[in-house]
Motif scaffolding. Sequence first.
Motif, PDB file in Angstrom:
ATOM      1  N   SER A   3      74.134  45.740 -16.605  1.00  0.00           N
ATOM      2  CA  SER A   3      72.863  46.018 -15.962  1.00  0.00           C
ATOM      3  C   SER A   3      72.416  44.793 -15.184  1.00  0.00           C
ATOM      4  CB  SER A   3      71.807  46.354 -17.017  1.00  0.00           C
ATOM      5  OG  SER A   3      71.493  45.226 -17.805  1.00  0.00           O
ATOM      6  N   PRO A   4      71.521  44.971 -14.182  1.00  0.00           N
ATOM      7  CA  PRO A   4      70.997  43.807 -13.443  1.00  0.00           C
ATOM      8  C   PRO A   4      70.367  42.780 -14.379  1.00  0.00           C
ATOM      9  CG  PRO A   4      70.450  45.836 -12.300  1.00  0.00           C
ATOM     10  CD  PRO A   4      71.034  46.237 -13.626  1.00  0.00           C
ATOM     11  N   ALA A   5      69.673  43.241 -15.427  1.00  0.00           N
ATOM     12  CA  ALA A   5      69.056  42.309 -16.369  1.00  0.00           C
ATOM     13  C   ALA A   5      70.118  41.510 -17.109  1.00  0.00           C
ATOM     14  CB  ALA A   5      68.176  43.072 -17.353  1.00  0.00           C
ATOM     15  N   SER A   6      71.193  42.162 -17.504  1.00  0.00           N
ATOM     16  CA  SER A   6      72.262  41.476 -18.233  1.00  0.00           C
ATOM     17  C   SER A   6      72.894  40.369 -17.407  1.00  0.00           C
ATOM     18  CB  SER A   6      73.337  42.477 -18.658  1.00  0.00           C
ATOM     19  OG  SER A   6      72.820  43.429 -19.563  1.00  0.00           O
ATOM     20  N   ILE A   9      71.545  36.859 -17.856  1.00  0.00           N
ATOM     21  CA  ILE A   9      71.801  36.204 -19.142  1.00  0.00           C
ATOM     22  C   ILE A   9      73.118  35.438 -19.042  1.00  0.00           C
ATOM     23  CG2 ILE A   9      72.318  36.610 -21.580  1.00  0.00           C
ATOM     24  CD1 ILE A   9      70.449  39.045 -21.392  1.00  0.00           C
ATOM     25  N   THR A  10      73.072  34.161 -19.417  1.00  0.00           N
ATOM     26  CA  THR A  10      74.266  33.331 -19.280  1.00  0.00           C
ATOM     27  C   THR A  10      74.574  32.595 -20.589  1.00  0.00           C
ATOM     28  OG1 THR A  10      72.984  31.420 -18.484  1.00  0.00           O
ATOM     29  CG2 THR A  10      73.838  32.965 -16.828  1.00  0.00           C
ATOM     30  N   LEU A  11      75.850  32.317 -20.789  1.00  0.00           N
ATOM     31  CA  LEU A  11      76.318  31.479 -21.893  1.00  0.00           C
ATOM     32  C   LEU A  11      77.172  30.392 -21.269  1.00  0.00           C
ATOM     33  CD1 LEU A  11      76.613  30.912 -24.932  1.00  0.00           C
ATOM     34  CD2 LEU A  11      78.580  32.445 -24.943  1.00  0.00           C
ATOM     35  N   ARG A  40      70.570  42.799 -26.882  1.00  0.00           N
ATOM     36  CA  ARG A  40      71.999  43.096 -26.954  1.00  0.00           C
ATOM     37  C   ARG A  40      72.820  41.803 -27.043  1.00  0.00           C
ATOM     38  NH1 ARG A  40      70.363  47.132 -23.162  1.00  0.00           N
ATOM     39  NH2 ARG A  40      70.994  45.830 -21.393  1.00  0.00           N
ATOM     40  N   ALA A  41      72.419  40.802 -26.262  1.00  0.00           N
ATOM     41  CA  ALA A  41      73.141  39.523 -26.297  1.00  0.00           C
ATOM     42  C   ALA A  41      72.983  38.837 -27.651  1.00  0.00           C
ATOM     43  CB  ALA A  41      72.631  38.607 -25.185  1.00  0.00           C
ATOM     44  N   VAL A  49      80.524  38.026 -31.601  1.00  0.00           N
ATOM     45  CA  VAL A  49      81.146  38.344 -30.314  1.00  0.00           C
ATOM     46  C   VAL A  49      80.896  37.215 -29.318  1.00  0.00           C
ATOM     47  CG1 VAL A  49      81.181  39.979 -28.386  1.00  0.00           C
ATOM     48  CG2 VAL A  49      80.917  40.801 -30.740  1.00  0.00           C
ATOM     49  N   ARG A  50      79.679  36.649 -29.358  1.00  0.00           N
ATOM     50  CA  ARG A  50      79.351  35.462 -28.572  1.00  0.00           C
ATOM     51  C   ARG A  50      79.149  34.299 -29.540  1.00  0.00           C
ATOM     52  NH1 ARG A  50      76.260  36.451 -23.157  1.00  0.00           N
ATOM     53  NH2 ARG A  50      76.184  38.718 -22.949  1.00  0.00           N
ATOM     54  N   GLU A  51      79.661  33.130 -29.169  1.00  0.00           N
ATOM     55  CA  GLU A  51      79.473  31.950 -30.005  1.00  0.00           C
ATOM     56  C   GLU A  51      78.478  31.026 -29.322  1.00  0.00           C
ATOM     57  OE1 GLU A  51      81.941  28.266 -32.034  1.00  0.00           O
ATOM     58  OE2 GLU A  51      83.027  29.909 -31.072  1.00  0.00           O
TER      59      GLU A  51
END
Length: 265
Positions: A3-6, A9-11, A40-41, A49-51
Amino acid sequence: MTSPASELITLDADGVLTLPVSTADNGTALDHDLILAGTRALLEVTRGVREAGAILLTGTGKNFCAGGNVARFAAADDRGEYLRGLADDLHYFIKVLYQTRVPVVAAVSGWAAGAGMSLVLHADIAIGGTGTRLRPAYPGIGLSPDGGMSWALPRTVGAARARHIIMTDQILDAQRALDLGILAEVVDDADVASTAQATAATLAAGPRGSFAAVRDLVHASAGRTLTDQMDAESASIAGLSVTSEGVEGVDAFLAKRAPDFRGVR
């Protein structure tokens, strides 16, 4: 499908998960799509799933977050149902934020009003600028707090002062917010984003088990007796002492060198 919102979001390579909560659209009001994408993140962090080693809450416009989108409140066919849904989604975001056990930094530029102020209160370290302003904002539109403000603010400033701040809808300037313990640091307005980013990166490079334990202990302390809290501290420090980070920290201290927590993960 992303999605545009997603996409906002950055890692990064330092392990800092950046979660914007508002954009320049709609006067930097709290962005519902960003809250859903952020949840969700965060769930991906809790599931491995994300560290992420630190979470950075920020706004992408001139304000951290100017509060809820009041125009959309007014336009809703059923205001009660609409606001309940928004509040429930925001509250789930905050619940998962705590469940990650990851340090949270907030880059508080400009205004943090209503739900924006609530989110600042849930940060472990909130960095503001000289022009930062915080305001409960709820009484001004005849509503009561959401986002956990009525829980977090009394624990920061005391119950009597929290009631005073919320009921009189006080505007807290940066120095007042710093004195009250809501902001951890105040820098030049132009340096808020970079200081918060650097703080988050430092935390991400540090002993993650230690930071998770600190968050757990501090958050649980209000509901425990001193004896129970000290028992929890004993169990925590003993458990951490045999982890790779705990061993590295002690060994580095004895060797008179800087610990390399990243290298032992």
